[in-house]
Design an enzyme around this catalytic site. Structure first.
Site, short mmCIF file in Angstrom:
data_model
loop_
_atom_site.label_atom_id
_atom_site.label_comp_id
_atom_site.label_asym_id
_atom_site.label_seq_id
_atom_site.Cartn_x
_atom_site.Cartn_y
_atom_site.Cartn_z
N LEU A 192 0.84 -1.20 0.00
CA LEU A 192 0.00 0.00 0.00
C LEU A 192 0.88 1.26 0.00
CD1 LEU A 192 -2.82 1.33 0.27
CD2 LEU A 192 -2.60 1.11 2.74
N GLU A 236 3.70 4.10 -0.36
CA GLU A 236 4.60 4.53 -1.44
C GLU A 236 5.55 5.59 -0.89
OE1 GLU A 236 2.14 5.82 -4.70
OE2 GLU A 236 1.28 3.79 -4.93
N PRO A 237 6.59 5.93 -1.65
CA PRO A 237 7.52 6.94 -1.12
C PRO A 237 6.81 8.22 -0.71
CG PRO A 237 8.45 5.89 -3.06
CD PRO A 237 7.06 5.36 -2.93
N GLY A 270 18.92 -0.77 34.46
CA GLY A 270 20.01 0.21 34.60
C GLY A 270 20.90 0.19 33.37
N GLU A 294 0.87 0.22 10.10
CA GLU A 294 -0.56 -0.10 9.94
C GLU A 294 -1.46 1.01 10.47
OE1 GLU A 294 -1.66 -4.16 10.25
OE2 GLU A 294 0.42 -4.83 10.10
N THR A 338 -0.62 5.18 11.79
CA THR A 338 0.08 5.77 12.94
C THR A 338 -0.91 6.03 14.09
OG1 THR A 338 -0.34 8.01 12.13
CG2 THR A 338 1.72 6.97 11.40
C1 LIG Z 1 9.09 -1.66 9.57
C2 LIG Z 1 7.95 -1.17 8.72
C3 LIG Z 1 7.15 -2.08 8.05
C4 LIG Z 1 6.11 -1.64 7.22
N1 LIG Z 1 5.37 -2.56 6.50
C5 LIG Z 1 4.46 -2.13 5.59
C6 LIG Z 1 3.79 -3.05 4.72
O1 LIG Z 1 3.98 -4.27 4.82
N2 LIG Z 1 2.94 -2.56 3.80
C7 LIG Z 1 2.68 -1.21 3.65
O2 LIG Z 1 1.90 -0.84 2.78
N3 LIG Z 1 3.29 -0.31 4.47
C8 LIG Z 1 4.17 -0.73 5.42
N4 LIG Z 1 4.84 0.18 6.23
C9 LIG Z 1 4.55 1.60 6.08
C10 LIG Z 1 3.73 2.19 7.22
O3 LIG Z 1 2.42 1.69 7.18
C11 LIG Z 1 3.80 3.72 7.07
O4 LIG Z 1 5.13 4.09 7.40
C12 LIG Z 1 2.79 4.44 7.94
O5 LIG Z 1 1.49 4.21 7.49
C13 LIG Z 1 3.05 5.97 7.95
O6 LIG Z 1 3.19 6.47 6.67
P1 LIG Z 1 4.46 7.39 6.30
O7 LIG Z 1 5.67 6.65 6.74
O8 LIG Z 1 4.37 7.77 4.87
O9 LIG Z 1 4.32 8.64 7.21
P2 LIG Z 1 3.49 10.00 6.86
O10 LIG Z 1 2.15 9.62 6.35
O11 LIG Z 1 4.34 10.86 6.02
O12 LIG Z 1 3.34 10.62 8.30
C14 LIG Z 1 4.37 11.38 8.92
C15 LIG Z 1 3.83 11.93 10.24
O13 LIG Z 1 2.72 12.79 9.97
C16 LIG Z 1 1.58 12.36 10.68
N5 LIG Z 1 0.38 12.61 9.90
C17 LIG Z 1 0.17 12.37 8.59
N6 LIG Z 1 -1.08 12.69 8.23
C18 LIG Z 1 -1.69 13.15 9.35
C19 LIG Z 1 -3.01 13.63 9.64
N7 LIG Z 1 -3.96 13.69 8.70
N8 LIG Z 1 -3.28 14.00 10.91
C20 LIG Z 1 -2.34 13.92 11.87
N9 LIG Z 1 -1.08 13.48 11.66
C21 LIG Z 1 -0.77 13.09 10.41
C22 LIG Z 1 1.78 10.87 10.88
O14 LIG Z 1 1.00 10.37 11.95
C23 LIG Z 1 3.28 10.82 11.16
O15 LIG Z 1 3.54 11.13 12.49
C24 LIG Z 1 5.85 -0.24 7.10
C25 LIG Z 1 6.64 0.67 7.80
C26 LIG Z 1 7.67 0.22 8.60
C27 LIG Z 1 8.53 1.25 9.31
#
Ligand SMILES: Cc1cc2nc3c(=O)[nH]c(=O)nc-3n(C[C@H](O)[C@H](O)[C@H](O)COP(=O)(O)OP(=O)(O)OC[C@H]3O[C@@H](n4cnc5c(N)ncnc54)[C@H](O)[C@@H]3O)c2cc1C
Length: 382
Positions: free
Chosen positions: A127, A129-130, A341, A365, A367
């Site tokens: 799901l 993406e960068p 500690g 899954e 935040t």
């Molecule tokens: C070890 C690991 C395994 C993963 N495995 C999977 C996987 O198997 N499949 C997959 O699809 N993804 C996977 N992910 C991705 C993960 O689901 C995302 O990193 C997560 O959903 C957050 O997206 P982002 O990293 O783009 O952060 P961003 O969406 O850029 O968020 C950055 C910050 O902004 C906050 N923020 C963003 N929008 C809002 C809003 N509307 N209101 C308040 N705060 C907001 C977020 O809470 C966060 O604190 C994985 C990530 C990790 C680290």
């Protein structure tokens, strides 16, 4: 809601806990150091029938023989023993297997579920993406219609198991003008042409669970790789994540249990000023708070599982349990480091790893911030 665990559930849970503590837990420190998926853990989990717990008998699993509580107990035990192995195993048969089983055609199920149920096939869920994580509606990966199927263009990032998986359920935009209804899920065979994998990322924790990216450069996917119907992908992803959030609450509970056990044992053994530190009120309070919070998280997780089992709406309960249990795990692992500690800061003991592993919980899954948004929207009905 009945909180009692039946004798059959208790026996099942004990067997899994014994297996995890005997077989998986002793390898956890080395798995973390190796920084790659433990094939030994994977094979032993397969031998215990772990992957089959999620798949119907028709496709080689045993899902009808177990219930939500049994799966919860098994997940807590595995997360407690090795959270990295839990994450990869869950992504394979849960995040990847669940949408295929829930929404896929019979042919798609026949193609992928037997392998996912036996552990012979490794799955992942694409799901993120960068430039699209929390904002899952702004996906840029496109699937364009061609003769007999679709061609995928785009990139997925931060995907559990991407460096090693055989199949990925990929969310791609099939109709850019249709918003949520323009997203379609495809079960993509990752051996196909036009698909590249990025190197695995180097991570804070969960190092035994490989995470990477997938790049689609015109990869062809046939029509029968569509999961369910064209345009249903966004809704399917949200329903899959609802299940994933219940599992993530077990991830948090398992890690917190491991931290509590380690801290309780150490507190009795470690002496300062002529007495075990377990005699100090400051240590009592940490252990008591851990116990209270673990129990609270478990009740929330069971409520979410109960809602699923009884066919009630579970999204709000899943968000509450996921948010609380994963934040609680970070607090408990942090308290455990404090009880140890200076030794807690070294990798001579497991608690520093538990703290690093736990930190994914409030991010993956959905935040914590987005869980709070979802919970508030349920409350306010907006
Ligand atoms: C070890 C690991 C395994 C993963 N495995 C999977 C996987 O198997 N499949 C997959 O699809 N993804 C996977 N992910 C991705 C993960 O689901 C995302 O990193 C997560 O959903 C957050 O997206 P982002 O990293 O783009 O952060 P961003 O969406 O850029 O968020 C950055 C910050 O902004 C906050 N923020 C963003 N929008 C809002 C809003 N509307 N209101 C308040 N705060 C907001 C977020 O809470 C966060 O604190 C994985 C990530 C990790 C680290």
């Amino acid at each position: 809601m009945d909180y009692a665990v039946t004798p059959a559930q208790a026996e099942f849970g004990r067997a899994f806990e014994d297996f995890c503590q005997r077989t998986i837990a002793p390898r956890a420190a080395q798995v973390d150091r190796d920084g790659e998926l433990s094939r030994a853990n994977w094979d032993d989990l397969a031998g215990m029938g772990w992957f089959g717990l999620y798949v119907d008998k028709a496709w080689g699993g045993t899902a009808e023989d177990v219930d939500w509580v049994m799966r919860a107990l098994a997940e807590e035990s595995l997360a407690k023993a090795c959270a990295a192995t839990f994450l990869s195993a869950g992504a394979s048969v849960g995040l990847c297997g669940a949408p295929i089983q829930l929404f896929g055609s019979e042919a798609l199920k026949a193609r992928w579920l037997p392998g996912l149920a036996s552990g012979a096939t490794i799955g992942c869920f694409g799901l993120t993406e960068p430039d699209a994580g929390t904002d899952a509606a702004s996906l840029r990966t496109r699937a364009e219609r061609v003769d007999g199927g679709w061609r995928l263009h785009g990139e997925k990032a931060l995907i559990t198991n991407a460096p090693i998986a055989d199949v990925c359920v990929v969310m791609a935009v099939t109709d850019p003008d249709a918003g949520h209804a323009g997203v379609t899920a495809f079960a993509v065979d990752l051996a196909g042409e036009g698909i590249a994998r990025t190197a695995a990322y180097r991570k804070l924790g969960l190092r035994g669970s490989p995470t990477g990216g997938l790049v689609f450069d015109g990869a062809f996917v046939p029509d029968d790789a569509v999961v369910g119907t064209v345009g249903a992908g966004f809704l399917q992803a949200m329903q899959t994540l609802e299940l994933g959030r219940i599992s993530m609450s077990h991830f948090g509970i398992g890690i917190a249990e491991a931290a509590f056990d380690a801290a309780s044992r150490y507190a009795v053994e470690r002496k300062a000023f002529g007495k075990p530190i377990a005699t100090r009120q400051a240590v009592h309070f940490k252990l008591a708070d851990m116990k209270i919070e673990i129990d609270a998280a478990r009740l929330m997780a069971r409520k979410a599982a109960w809602a699923k089992a009884s066919g009630q709406p579970a999204a709000e309960y899943a968000s509450i349990a996921k948010l609380y249990a994963t934040e609680m795990a970070v607090r408990c692992a942090d308290r455990a480091v404090q009880v140890f500690g200076g030794w807690g800061y070294t990798d001579d003991f497991p608690v520093e790893r538990l703290l690093r592993d736990a930190r994914l919980g409030p991010i993956g899954e959905g935040t914590s911030e987005i869980q709070r948004e979802l919970i508030a929207r349920h409350l306010l009905d907006v």
